[in-house]
Write an enzyme that holds these catalytic residues in place. Sequence first.
Site, PDB file in Angstrom:
ATOM      1  N   GLY A  15       0.791  -1.229   0.000  1.00 27.04           N
ATOM      2  CA  GLY A  15       0.000   0.000   0.000  1.00 27.04           C
ATOM      3  C   GLY A  15       0.821   1.274   0.000  1.00 27.04           C
ATOM      4  O   GLY A  15       0.364   2.320   0.476  1.00 27.04           O
ATOM      5  N   SER A  16       2.021   1.228  -0.571  1.00 25.17           N
ATOM      6  CA  SER A  16       2.802   2.476  -0.602  1.00 25.17           C
ATOM      7  C   SER A  16       2.141   3.511  -1.520  1.00 25.17           C
ATOM      8  O   SER A  16       2.202   4.718  -1.246  1.00 25.17           O
ATOM      9  CB  SER A  16       4.247   2.213  -1.027  1.00 25.17           C
ATOM     10  N   ASN A  17       1.491   3.054  -2.588  1.00 26.66           N
ATOM     11  CA  ASN A  17       0.758   4.012  -3.437  1.00 26.66           C
ATOM     12  C   ASN A  17      -0.474   4.545  -2.712  1.00 26.66           C
ATOM     13  O   ASN A  17      -0.821   5.722  -2.871  1.00 26.66           O
ATOM     14  CB  ASN A  17       0.360   3.353  -4.762  1.00 26.66           C
ATOM     15  N   ILE A  95      -7.636  -9.629 -11.248  1.00 28.13           N
ATOM     16  CA  ILE A  95      -8.194  -8.978 -12.432  1.00 28.13           C
ATOM     17  C   ILE A  95      -9.614  -8.529 -12.120  1.00 28.13           C
ATOM     18  O   ILE A  95     -10.393  -9.283 -11.520  1.00 28.13           O
ATOM     19  CB  ILE A  95      -8.161  -9.958 -13.623  1.00 28.13           C
ATOM     20  N   ASN A 110      -5.657   2.343 -12.819  1.00 29.24           N
ATOM     21  CA  ASN A 110      -4.682   1.378 -12.308  1.00 29.24           C
ATOM     22  C   ASN A 110      -3.292   1.945 -12.547  1.00 29.24           C
ATOM     23  O   ASN A 110      -3.099   2.790 -13.431  1.00 29.24           O
ATOM     24  CB  ASN A 110      -4.824   0.042 -13.043  1.00 29.24           C
ATOM     25  N   HIS A 112       0.605   0.498 -13.303  1.00 32.43           N
ATOM     26  CA  HIS A 112       1.318  -0.732 -13.669  1.00 32.43           C
ATOM     27  C   HIS A 112       2.804  -0.402 -13.801  1.00 32.43           C
ATOM     28  O   HIS A 112       3.163   0.566 -14.489  1.00 32.43           O
ATOM     29  CB  HIS A 112       0.774  -1.274 -14.993  1.00 32.43           C
ATOM     30  N   LEU A 147      -6.487  -7.043 -19.227  1.00 31.99           N
ATOM     31  CA  LEU A 147      -5.492  -6.852 -18.169  1.00 31.99           C
ATOM     32  C   LEU A 147      -4.402  -5.868 -18.608  1.00 31.99           C
ATOM     33  O   LEU A 147      -3.756  -6.082 -19.635  1.00 31.99           O
ATOM     34  CB  LEU A 147      -4.847  -8.206 -17.807  1.00 31.99           C
ATOM     35  N   ASP A 148      -4.212  -4.817 -17.817  1.00 27.40           N
ATOM     36  CA  ASP A 148      -3.187  -3.794 -18.086  1.00 27.40           C
ATOM     37  C   ASP A 148      -3.312  -3.223 -19.499  1.00 27.40           C
ATOM     38  O   ASP A 148      -2.327  -2.757 -20.091  1.00 27.40           O
ATOM     39  CB  ASP A 148      -1.767  -4.369 -17.876  1.00 27.40           C
ATOM     40  N   GLU A 177       5.982   6.347  -9.063  1.00 25.69           N
ATOM     41  CA  GLU A 177       4.537   6.084  -8.938  1.00 25.69           C
ATOM     42  C   GLU A 177       3.915   6.999  -7.888  1.00 25.69           C
ATOM     43  O   GLU A 177       2.794   7.494  -8.058  1.00 25.69           O
ATOM     44  CB  GLU A 177       4.309   4.623  -8.549  1.00 25.69           C
TER      45      GLU A 177
HETATM   46  C1  GRF Z   1       3.127  -0.996  -7.592  1.00 22.84           C
HETATM   47  O1  GRF Z   1       4.442  -1.039  -8.042  1.00 22.84           O
HETATM   48  C2  GRF Z   1       2.165  -0.958  -8.733  1.00 22.84           C
HETATM   49  O2  GRF Z   1       2.711  -0.492  -9.920  1.00 22.84           O
HETATM   50  C3  GRF Z   1       1.769  -2.391  -8.914  1.00 22.84           C
HETATM   51  O3  GRF Z   1       1.827  -2.969  -7.652  1.00 22.84           O
HETATM   52  C4  GRF Z   1       2.722  -2.239  -6.824  1.00 22.84           C
HETATM   53  C5  GRF Z   1       1.986  -1.936  -5.582  1.00 22.84           C
HETATM   54  O4  GRF Z   1       2.812  -1.417  -4.587  1.00 22.84           O
HETATM   55  N1  GRF Z   1       0.474  -2.467  -9.543  1.00 22.84           N
HETATM   56  P1  GRF Z   1       2.168  -0.791  -3.273  1.00 22.84           P
HETATM   57  O5  GRF Z   1       1.272  -1.865  -2.652  1.00 22.84           O
HETATM   58  O6  GRF Z   1       1.409   0.427  -3.658  1.00 22.84           O
HETATM   59  O7  GRF Z   1       3.345  -0.502  -2.390  1.00 22.84           O
END
Ligand code: GRF
Length: 220
Positions: A15-17, A95, A110, A112, A147-148, A177
């Site tokens: 969950g860093s994003n 998915i 999303n 990626h 997908l993607d 990101e």
């Molecule tokens: C990210 O690198 C994203 O591109 C991919 O999964 C990873 C998730 O990382 N879809 P986080 O859980 O947000 O740290």
Amino acid sequence: MNNPARIAVLISGSGSNLQALLDHTQRPSFPGNVVAVISDNPGAYGLQRAQRAGIDTTVVERAPLASRSAFDNALAAAVDACTPDIVVLAGFMRIIRGALVERYAGRMLNIHPALLPKYKGLNTHQRCLDNGDLMHGTTVHFVSAELDGGPAVIQAELTVEPDDSSDSLMTRVQALEHTIYPMAVRWLAEGRLKLARDAVYLDGQALDAPVVVSAASLVA
Ligand code: GRF
């Protein structure tokens, strides 16, 4: 679209994003709030991040359900229950299928970790190294049934260094990101970013290709 926009985030892992988005939404100028975090993995560290931020969390696990369709329905119900304007997939490792894709078309993003259309699917960093690519990066795209494969919005790219490993690329890509994903979510919440007939519009202009930013310009 509500103002501020209601944002649901789907995660499976660290969950860093999600954290980057939470940090941005805490700024008064950000035009949206994360109202719910949904995970298919009860052990996802991102759930703790959400709880620390006082955000409602829901877990929808695949294992106890009889079929993949039952999971799709349960996931769709969990998303609908928080009445989001925007759905953000942030490391969600399943998915998205069926009605959920259609219902949130143009409102589901999303991220990626590759310069799509290169390297859909898994192990993107290693595949980039194996192919000797000089450039690598990450893509924010609208979610479609493929997908993607949905229309790309923004990419951040970096130069692959001779001593890069899969792990170092992952770290460097994730740093990018954390900047471009909140940026794209902001555009969508502000109504600057739209999807119409499979074309991406930013500020009323159809994009021939995603917006591309370099790592150097993001750090500068
Ligand atoms: C990210 O690198 C994203 O591109 C991919 O999964 C990873 C998730 O990382 N879809 P986080 O859980 O947000 O740290």
